[in-house]
Design an enzyme around this catalytic site. Structure first.
Site, PDB file in Angstrom:
ATOM      1  N   LYS A 136      28.997   0.308 -40.856  1.00 48.52           N
ATOM      2  CA  LYS A 136      28.778  -0.383 -39.577  1.00 48.52           C
ATOM      3  C   LYS A 136      28.792  -1.900 -39.785  1.00 48.52           C
ATOM      4  O   LYS A 136      28.716  -2.371 -40.926  1.00 48.52           O
ATOM      5  CB  LYS A 136      27.434   0.062 -39.003  1.00 48.52           C
ATOM      6  CG  LYS A 136      26.280  -0.190 -39.949  1.00 48.52           C
ATOM      7  CD  LYS A 136      25.122   0.742 -39.665  1.00 48.52           C
ATOM      8  CE  LYS A 136      23.952   0.400 -40.577  1.00 48.52           C
ATOM      9  NZ  LYS A 136      22.914   1.406 -40.536  1.00 48.52           N
ATOM     10  N   TYR A 177      22.692 -35.202 -41.666  1.00 51.37           N
ATOM     11  CA  TYR A 177      22.038 -35.431 -40.379  1.00 51.37           C
ATOM     12  C   TYR A 177      20.530 -35.645 -40.524  1.00 51.37           C
ATOM     13  O   TYR A 177      19.852 -34.914 -41.236  1.00 51.37           O
ATOM     14  CB  TYR A 177      22.257 -34.228 -39.457  1.00 51.37           C
ATOM     15  CG  TYR A 177      23.687 -34.123 -38.951  1.00 51.37           C
ATOM     16  CD1 TYR A 177      24.277 -35.179 -38.259  1.00 51.37           C
ATOM     17  CD2 TYR A 177      24.426 -32.971 -39.166  1.00 51.37           C
ATOM     18  CE1 TYR A 177      25.583 -35.088 -37.797  1.00 51.37           C
ATOM     19  CE2 TYR A 177      25.731 -32.870 -38.696  1.00 51.37           C
ATOM     20  CZ  TYR A 177      26.304 -33.942 -38.009  1.00 51.37           C
ATOM     21  OH  TYR A 177      27.587 -33.843 -37.555  1.00 51.37           O
TER      22      TYR A 177
HETATM   23  C1  LIG Z   1      22.327   1.860 -41.568  1.00 51.82           C
HETATM   24  C2  LIG Z   1      22.000   3.287 -41.737  1.00 51.82           C
HETATM   25  C3  LIG Z   1      22.025   3.878 -43.006  1.00 51.82           C
HETATM   26  C4  LIG Z   1      22.226   3.091 -44.273  1.00 51.82           C
HETATM   27  O1  LIG Z   1      21.098   2.287 -44.526  1.00 51.82           O
HETATM   28  P1  LIG Z   1      20.932   1.505 -45.911  1.00 51.82           P
HETATM   29  O2  LIG Z   1      19.532   1.049 -45.884  1.00 51.82           O
HETATM   30  O3  LIG Z   1      21.919   0.389 -45.879  1.00 51.82           O
HETATM   31  O4  LIG Z   1      21.222   2.455 -46.997  1.00 51.82           O
HETATM   32  C5  LIG Z   1      21.833   5.253 -43.075  1.00 51.82           C
HETATM   33  N1  LIG Z   1      21.591   5.982 -41.961  1.00 51.82           N
HETATM   34  C6  LIG Z   1      21.536   5.434 -40.734  1.00 51.82           C
HETATM   35  C7  LIG Z   1      21.247   6.284 -39.547  1.00 51.82           C
HETATM   36  C8  LIG Z   1      21.716   4.058 -40.571  1.00 51.82           C
HETATM   37  O5  LIG Z   1      21.634   3.521 -39.357  1.00 51.82           O
END
Ligand SMILES: *Cc1c(COP(=O)(O)O)cnc(C)c1O
Length: 397
Positions: free
Chosen positions: A43, A267
């Site tokens: 994602k 800045y």
């Molecule tokens: C993002 C996510 C993961 C992976 O999480 P990590 O902490 O990066 O391993 C696994 N399962 C779900 C449902 C997620 O949303």
């Protein structure tokens, strides 16, 4: 190895993603979880590494599933001809269902209402194919997922819809980042108990719950499949280094000057030189996603040595104090990653910015060209499909 002199379009700052190391990470995880199925969450543009190249690399090493958060990300994968199973973890809306079906995506169902959306769309569209779903169970994250005590009604409903094919049943761990965490042990216990009851009704379902923490610290959470994100990208902090980071940011020094004692830098002059010193300018700023909160706190590596960022980080550049050392315009500096024996990690930046390393990562944007080591192609734009080989890109110049 790619010749780094040949950075696409001569942009003076760029991201390097080590796909060969990413594949090694997946192999290491597979061995560690003893050949359970592997789902790689990609994602948010594959945690900032670039959705399509990462997906292709994961598919090349035979992962069983890719997981994304939303429909849009899944469609990008399908348009890039990724044929692997794709699970969309996030919530669904009625007008999206047709696309889930057309693109052959696995849908998360977390309530009866959502199951009805699918059923309604199925009938309206007069579908003939089965629709693949994963039921998400709430065990302690309190985000999405149906409570165990209300799930009976949902599973009865699903069984009355023969076109709903339960590919998986899953839950998500809330506090799995330390060994023997009591809350995690309880989540695992609840889910295992539930699994024993439900698996007779859905004998083919894949049960899964382990994020990076579960995968690393809780073998009893591995079940049929693990879903490690950070661990696969190599920046989940563990006692032993099971995986290694695959992300670096580098830049070429754009300016060198000698600055007298008592001069304010950048800045609002938030830094003043305490003696005559040498200052170099780095052509990257918060407009690229390099966090402004690293002003007067962050570091860069030059010639294998650490030097401090001085003054406020601008939108497109910042300054570094190299004291009495020397540097030349065009020298390579490392902002994240290794140089010589020194390393700046995402976790270090995250600590300095009071956030988590994933947030640092996903903030880097498309102005920085991305160079993918091991496949010999560069990928220019995030979340679009304008991938081109480096050769083609150069010919376009
Ligand atoms: C993002 C996510 C993961 C992976 O999480 P990590 O902490 O990066 O391993 C696994 N399962 C779900 C449902 C997620 O949303």
């Amino acid at each position: 190895m790619i010749n780094l002199q040949a950075i696409p379009y001569e942009h003076p700052a760029w991201v390097e993603v080590d796909l060969a190391q990413f594949k090694k990470n997946i192999h290491a995880i597979r061995a560690y979880v003893q050949n359970k199925k592997i789902c790689i969450p990609i994602k948010a543009n594959a945690y900032g590494h670039g959705l399509i190249p990462i997906a292709k690399a994961a598919v090349e090493v035979g992962v069983d599933y890719l997981a994304v958060s939303c429909l849009q990300e899944a469609i990008l994968l399908r348009q890039a001809k990724i044929t692997c199973s794709i699970l969309v973890l996030g919530p669904i809306y009625p007008n999206q269902i047709i696309h889930f079906i057309n693109y052959d995506l696995d849908i998360t169902v977390s309530s009866i209402t959502k199951a009805r959306y699918i059923s309604d769309a199925f009938h309206q569209l007069q579908c003939s194919q089965a629709i693949k779903i994963h039921v998400e169970i709430e065990t302690g994250m309190q985000r999405t997922g149906i409570r165990i005590e209300s799930s009976g009604e949902l599973f009865d409903y699903i069984e009355q819809c023969p076109f709903l094919k339960v590919q998986g049943i899953y839950t998500h761990l809330a506090t799995a980042d330390d060994k023997n965490n009591a809350f995690t042990l309880n989540q695992i216990h609840l889910f295992l108990e539930f699994k024993e009851k439900i698996k007779l009704r859905f004998p083919k379902a894949i049960f899964h719950m382990a994020n990076s923490g579960g995968s690393y610290y809780f073998p009893q959470s591995h079940l049929d499949m693990v879903r490690p994100g950070k661990l696969a990208f190599g920046y989940y902090q563990t006692e032993t280094a099971l995986t290694s980071p695959i992300f670096s940011i580098k830049a070429h020094v754009s300016y060198f000057k000698v600055v007298k004692k008592g001069q304010g830098i950048s800045y609002n002059h938030q830094f003043t030189t305490s003696e005559e010193t040498r200052i170099i300018t780095i052509p990257i700023g918060y407009g690229d996603g390099y966090r402004r909160s690293l002003s007067n706190k962050g570091w860069v590596l030059l010639n294998g040595k650490r030097y401090p960022i001085v003054g406020m980080i601008c939108m497109d550049q910042f300054m570094v104090n190299i004291g009495q050392d020397s540097a030349y315009v065009g020298d390579e500096v490392v902002l994240v990653g290794k140089q010589g024996n020194e390393e700046i990690t995402l976790n270090e930046l995250a600590r300095l910015c009071d956030t988590v390393s994933s947030e640092i990562l996903v903030n880097f944007n498309e102005r920085l060209p991305h160079l993918y080591l091991d496949t010999n192609y560069s990928y220019w734009e995030f979340n679009t499909l304008k991938a081109s080989t480096f050769k083609e890109a150069s010919q376009g110049l």
